[in-house]
Design a protein around this motif. Structure first.
Motif, PDB file in Angstrom:
ATOM      1  N   ARG A  59       0.830  -1.208   0.000  1.00  0.00           N
ATOM      2  CA  ARG A  59       0.000   0.000   0.000  1.00  0.00           C
ATOM      3  C   ARG A  59       0.861   1.254   0.000  1.00  0.00           C
ATOM      4  NH1 ARG A  59      -3.096  -2.878   3.804  1.00  0.00           N
ATOM      5  NH2 ARG A  59      -2.235  -1.618   5.484  1.00  0.00           N
ATOM      6  N   LEU A  60       1.965   1.235   0.749  1.00  0.00           N
ATOM      7  CA  LEU A  60       2.863   2.382   0.798  1.00  0.00           C
ATOM      8  C   LEU A  60       3.451   2.664  -0.577  1.00  0.00           C
ATOM      9  CD1 LEU A  60       4.522   4.491   2.446  1.00  0.00           C
ATOM     10  CD2 LEU A  60       6.250   2.705   2.690  1.00  0.00           C
ATOM     11  N   LEU A  61       3.926   1.626  -1.245  1.00  0.00           N
ATOM     12  CA  LEU A  61       4.501   1.802  -2.576  1.00  0.00           C
ATOM     13  C   LEU A  61       3.446   2.230  -3.589  1.00  0.00           C
ATOM     14  CD1 LEU A  61       6.958  -1.206  -2.725  1.00  0.00           C
ATOM     15  CD2 LEU A  61       7.506   1.192  -2.394  1.00  0.00           C
ATOM     16  N   ASP A  62       2.245   1.716  -3.445  1.00  0.00           N
ATOM     17  CA  ASP A  62       1.170   2.080  -4.370  1.00  0.00           C
ATOM     18  C   ASP A  62       0.798   3.552  -4.208  1.00  0.00           C
ATOM     19  OD1 ASP A  62      -0.703   1.482  -6.374  1.00  0.00           O
ATOM     20  OD2 ASP A  62      -2.294   1.343  -4.854  1.00  0.00           O
ATOM     21  N   ALA A  63       0.920   4.083  -2.995  1.00  0.00           N
ATOM     22  CA  ALA A  63       0.559   5.478  -2.734  1.00  0.00           C
ATOM     23  C   ALA A  63       1.663   6.448  -3.140  1.00  0.00           C
ATOM     24  CB  ALA A  63       0.242   5.655  -1.254  1.00  0.00           C
ATOM     25  N   MET A  64       2.872   5.980  -3.359  1.00  0.00           N
ATOM     26  CA  MET A  64       3.989   6.844  -3.731  1.00  0.00           C
ATOM     27  C   MET A  64       3.862   7.253  -5.198  1.00  0.00           C
ATOM     28  SD  MET A  64       7.107   4.879  -1.851  1.00  0.00           S
ATOM     29  CE  MET A  64       8.363   6.055  -2.258  1.00  0.00           C
ATOM     30  N   SER A  65       4.273   8.487  -5.481  1.00  0.00           N
ATOM     31  CA  SER A  65       4.254   8.926  -6.871  1.00  0.00           C
ATOM     32  C   SER A  65       5.416   8.289  -7.615  1.00  0.00           C
ATOM     33  CB  SER A  65       4.342  10.453  -6.955  1.00  0.00           C
ATOM     34  OG  SER A  65       5.600  10.865  -6.468  1.00  0.00           O
ATOM     35  N   ASP A  66       5.287   8.234  -8.924  1.00  0.00           N
ATOM     36  CA  ASP A  66       6.374   7.691  -9.733  1.00  0.00           C
ATOM     37  C   ASP A  66       7.541   8.651  -9.731  1.00  0.00           C
ATOM     38  OD1 ASP A  66       4.900   5.482 -10.389  1.00  0.00           O
ATOM     39  OD2 ASP A  66       4.108   6.359 -12.246  1.00  0.00           O
TER      40      ASP A  66
END
Length: 69
Positions: A59-66
């Motif tokens: 979830r943390l990685l999914d919420a991070m911007s590219d």
């Protein structure tokens, strides 16, 4: 596990500073061989298994911007 046997006429300073470390590296550099080319070998996807990612991390990685946003 330390091997303190030294085959050099240069005194060894085990408690040396950065300059001593750089000198050691400069003396060793001629002994290191550099390969002409390093080619990574491909890994079959069937050999990659058993990787799990905790849901909080996903979830943390999914919420991070590219990168670059």
């Amino acid at each position: 596990m330390t091997n303190l046997k030294v085959h050099s006429t240069v005194p060894v300073d085990l408690e040396g500073d950065l300059a001593s470390l750089q000198g050691d590296c400069a003396r060793m550099a001629p002994h290191w061989a550099v390969p002409d080319r390093i080619a990574p070998r491909p890994v079959s996807p069937s050999l990659i298994h058993g990787v799990t990612v905790p849901s909080k991390s996903a979830r943390l990685l999914d919420a991070m911007s590219d990168y670059g946003d």
